[in-house]
Design a protein around this motif. Structure first.
Motif, short mmCIF file in Angstrom:
data_model
loop_
_atom_site.label_atom_id
_atom_site.label_comp_id
_atom_site.label_asym_id
_atom_site.label_seq_id
_atom_site.Cartn_x
_atom_site.Cartn_y
_atom_site.Cartn_z
N TYR A 163 -37.94 27.26 153.52
CA TYR A 163 -39.10 27.55 152.77
C TYR A 163 -38.81 28.67 151.59
O TYR A 163 -39.32 28.47 150.53
CB TYR A 163 -39.96 28.42 153.64
CG TYR A 163 -40.61 27.44 154.83
CD1 TYR A 163 -40.51 26.09 154.78
CD2 TYR A 163 -41.52 28.17 155.76
CE1 TYR A 163 -40.96 25.47 155.68
CE2 TYR A 163 -42.18 27.23 156.77
CZ TYR A 163 -41.80 25.77 156.73
OH TYR A 163 -42.41 25.19 157.65
N ALA A 175 -46.53 32.99 152.55
CA ALA A 175 -45.08 32.45 153.13
C ALA A 175 -44.13 33.40 153.20
O ALA A 175 -43.21 33.30 154.36
CB ALA A 175 -44.58 31.47 151.96
N PHE A 199 -48.41 29.62 157.26
CA PHE A 199 -47.01 29.00 157.24
C PHE A 199 -46.22 29.34 158.57
O PHE A 199 -45.57 28.57 158.99
CB PHE A 199 -46.25 29.72 156.14
CG PHE A 199 -46.99 29.44 154.73
CD1 PHE A 199 -46.57 28.32 154.02
CD2 PHE A 199 -47.61 30.21 154.18
CE1 PHE A 199 -47.24 28.09 152.72
CE2 PHE A 199 -48.25 30.17 152.94
CZ PHE A 199 -48.09 29.01 152.45
N VAL A 256 -46.26 22.11 154.88
CA VAL A 256 -45.83 23.35 154.20
C VAL A 256 -45.50 23.12 152.76
O VAL A 256 -45.78 23.69 152.06
CB VAL A 256 -45.28 24.21 155.22
CG1 VAL A 256 -44.55 25.50 154.34
CG2 VAL A 256 -45.84 24.82 156.40
#
Lengths: 213, 302
Positions: free
Chosen positions: B134, B183, B190, B278
Motif C-alpha cells: 500500500y 491509508a 483501508f 484499495v
C-alpha cells in the motif's frame, strides 16, 4: 475572481476522476450532479457585475443538472430495477489512468491554443477538454446504458464549460435550448431504458447487438 | 539556549498531545454507535501499563525485533519535529527538510516491517507485505502533494510551503491528503484497527508479537504519525500564514480536531473495503494530488 474560478474548475476535474473510479451507479449519478452544480455556479463567478440574465442561466443550469436530471435517472433506475454495480469494459484503474492522461494532455494542449488574453490564466479550456475526454471514456468503457448516459452528461458539462468562454456573445436562447434538449434527451433515455429492460431483461448494451424477432 | 528550550517544549507538546487523537476518534465512534466508550485518555493509561510490563521474546527473533520499534518511534518523532506548528514555525527548519520528512516516514515503515518479519510468523509477514505494497501508492500520493505545494510556493522548505494555501488545487489536495492520512495510519476503509482477525489486519497484525515497552513505542509512534498527518493536511490546505499568530493557532487546533472527528465519523459510517478495491482508492488519491500539482503548475500562484 480567477482564483475562485480555478478552484471550481479544479473541483470539477476531481469529480471527473471520482466518476471514473466509482463502482456504483448512484455514486456516478451523484458525482455528475455535483459537477453540474459546480459548473452551474461558474457564470456568476466569471461575471464581475451582477446580471439578471446570467443569474437566470446559472439558476436554471443548477436546477436542471443538479436536481431534475439526477432525479429522472434515479427514477429510471428504480423503475427498471437495475443493479447498482457499474460493469466496466475498461477496468476502473485503467480508466482512471486514461482520465489522468487525458487531463494532462488537455492541460498541455490548452497551453498551445491561441486564447483571448483574459482566458489564458484560467483553467476553463483544460477543464473543458478534460471533462469531454472523461465523458468519452465513460461512454465507451461502461456496459450499462445508465452509466453511458452519465458519461454523455459529463461530456456535455465539458462542452458547457467551453461555452462559458463565449458567455457574452451566446444568447440566452441558445443556453436554454441546450438545457431543454438535455432534459428531453434524458427523459427519452429514461423511457428507453425501461423498454430495453422489459425486452431484454437487462440493460447490458452488449446484448443489443443481437437481432431478435 | 532559547532554541534548545524551544525544541524541548515542542517535543513535549508532540509527545503529550499525540495519544489524545486515538482517544477522540474512539469517543466519536462510541458516540455514533450510542455507547459510552472508553475514556478519551485511554491510550495514556495503556501506555503507562505497557511500560511497566516485561517483554516476551520469540526464540527466533534477533535484536532487531526490539530495535525496530525503537528506531521507528525515533524516526516518526524526528519527522514530527520537522513539521511547522502554525505561527511557531518548524523546530528544525532548513532547505530541503521536506525530503527528510518523507524519508524519515519511510525509515519508520521499514523498521516496523523488519521487526514484523523478525518474528518468523506467517501472519506478520503477510501484514508487512500488505503494508509496504500500500505504501507504494500512498508515498507516491504524498510526494505528489508535496510537489504541488512546492510548485505553488516555489520553495522546498516546509515552513514556507505550508504557510500559504495551496491555491486552486486546495480541495483536490485536501481530498487526496485525507485519503493518504487514512491509508498511512491504517484506518477504515483501508484497514480496521479494531479487528481481531489476523487475515484482514495490516498494521495491527505486524505488531501482534510485540509486548511491553516496544509495544508502547509502536502505539505511541502510531499516534504521533496520526497527529503529524492531521497537522500536515490542515496546514497544506489552510492559509495559516495570512492570519495573526493567535488566530492561526486557534485555526490549526480547530482544524486538527475537525480532521480527527471526521476520521472517527468515516470509521463509524464506512466498512473496510475489500483488498482488491484499495489500490483503486489509493490510485484516485494519487491522481487527485497529481491534478492538484497540474493546477498549481498551470493555475498560477495566488
Amino acid at each position: 475572481m480567477n482564483q475562485t474560478l480555478n478552484l471550481l474548475v479544479g473541483v470539477a476535474m476531481g469529480l471527473n476522476l471520482l466518476a471514473l473510479g466509482s463502482s456504483r451507479l448512484p455514486s456516478v449519478i451523484r458525482t455528475m450532479a455535483v459537477q453540474g452544480v459546480v459548473l452551474g455556479v461558474l457564470p456568476l463567478v466569471i461575471e464581475q457585475d451582477f446580471d439578471w440574465l446570467v443569474a437566470l442561466v446559472a439558476l436554471v443550469t443548477v436546477a436542471v443538472k443538479g436536481f431534475v436530471i439526477p432525479t429522472m435517472l434515479r427514477r429510471a433506475m428504480r423503475s427498471a430495477n437495475i443493479e447498482r454495480e457499474v460493469e466496466p469494459f475498461i477496468g476502473f484503474v485503467p480508466s482512471l489512468l486514461l482520465g489522468a492522461v487525458g487531463t494532462i494532455a488537455a492541460v498541455a494542449v490548452a497551453g498551445a491554443l491561441p486564447l483571448l488574453p483574459e482566458h489564458t490564466g484560467t483553467l476553463l479550456v483544460p477543464g473543458a477538454l478534460a471533462s469531454v475526454f472523461t465523458g468519452f471514456v465513460l461512454m465507451v468503457g461502461r456496459v450499462k446504458a445508465i452509466s453511458q448516459v452519465c458519461g454523455y452528461l459529463i461530456l456535455e458539462n465539458g462542452i458547457y464549460l467551453f461555452g462559458l468562454l463565449l458567455i457574452h456573445s451566446t444568447p440566452l436562447l441558445v443556453e436554454s435550448g441546450i438545457l431543454l434538449d438535455l432534459t428531453v434527451g434524458v427523459f427519452v433515455i429514461g423511457i428507453i431504458v425501461d423498454r430495453i429492460q422489459r425486452a431484454f431483461d437487462s440493460l447490458d448494451t452488449r446484448k443489443l447487438t443481437v437481432l431478435r424477432e | 539556549m532559547i532554541s534548545i528550550l524551544q525544541i524541548i517544549l515542542r517535543l513535549t507538546l508532540w509527545l503529550l498531545v499525540a495519544p489524545l487523537l486515538p482517544g477522540i476518534i474512539n469517543k466519536v465512534k462510541a458516540w455514533v454507535a450510542g455507547r459510552q466508550g472508553p475514556p478519551v485518555l485511554q491510550l495514556y493509561y495503556d501506555l503507562a501499563r505497557l511500560w511497566k510490563k516485561s517483554v516476551v521474546l520469540s526464540t527466533l527473533a534477533s535484536p532487531a525485533f526490539i530495535a525496530g520499534p525503537a528506531v521507528a518511534w525515533v524516526a516518526v518523532v524526528g519527522a514530527a519535529m520537522l513539521v511547522p506548528l502554525g505561527p511557531a514555525g518548524g523546530g528544525l527548519s532548513f532547505k530541503g527538510d521536506v525530503l527528510l520528512l518523507v524519508y524519515l516516514l519511510a525509515v519508520a515503515r521499514f523498521c516496523t516491517a523488519w521487526a514484523a518479519l523478525e518474528t518468523g510468523s506467517a501472519f506478520e509477514g503477510m501484514g508487512a507485505a500488505r503494508e509496504v505494497s500500500y505504501a507504494v501508492l500512498t508515498e507516491a500520493a504524498l510526494i505528489t502533494a508535496i510537489l504541488a505545494l512546492s510548485v505553488q510556493t516555489g520553495t522546498v522548505v516546509l515552513d514556507s510551503m505550508l504557510s500559504l494555501s495551496s491555491g486552486p488545487g486546495a480541495v483536490l489536495l485536501a481530498a487526496g491528503l485525507f485519503a493518504v492520512l487514512l491509508a498511512e495510519n491504517c484506518r477504515v476503509p483501508f484497514d480496521d484497527p479494531n479487528t481481531h482477525l489476523e487475515l484482514t489486519m495490516i498494521h495491527e497484525v505486524m505488531v501482534l508479537d510485540h509486548s511491553g515497552p516496544p509495544l508502547a513505542a509502536v502505539l505511541h509512534g502510531a499516534s504521533v504519525k496520526l497527529l503529524l498527518f492531521a497537522v500536515l493536511l490542515c496546514e497544506a490546505v489552510l492559509p495559516l500564514g495570512r492570519l495573526t499568530p493567535f488566530a492561526a493557532t486557534a485555526a490549526l487546533v480547530a482544524s486538527v480536531a475537525v480532521v480527527t472527528v471526521s476520521v472517527g465519523l468515516v470509521e463509524s459510517l464506512l466498512a473496510r473495503f475489500a483488498f482488491r478495491r484499495v489500490p483503486l482508492l489509493l490510485t484516485t488519491a494519487f491522481l487527485l494530488c497529481l491534478f492538484a500539482l497540474l493546477l498549481a503548475w498551470k493555475g498560477g500562484a495566488p
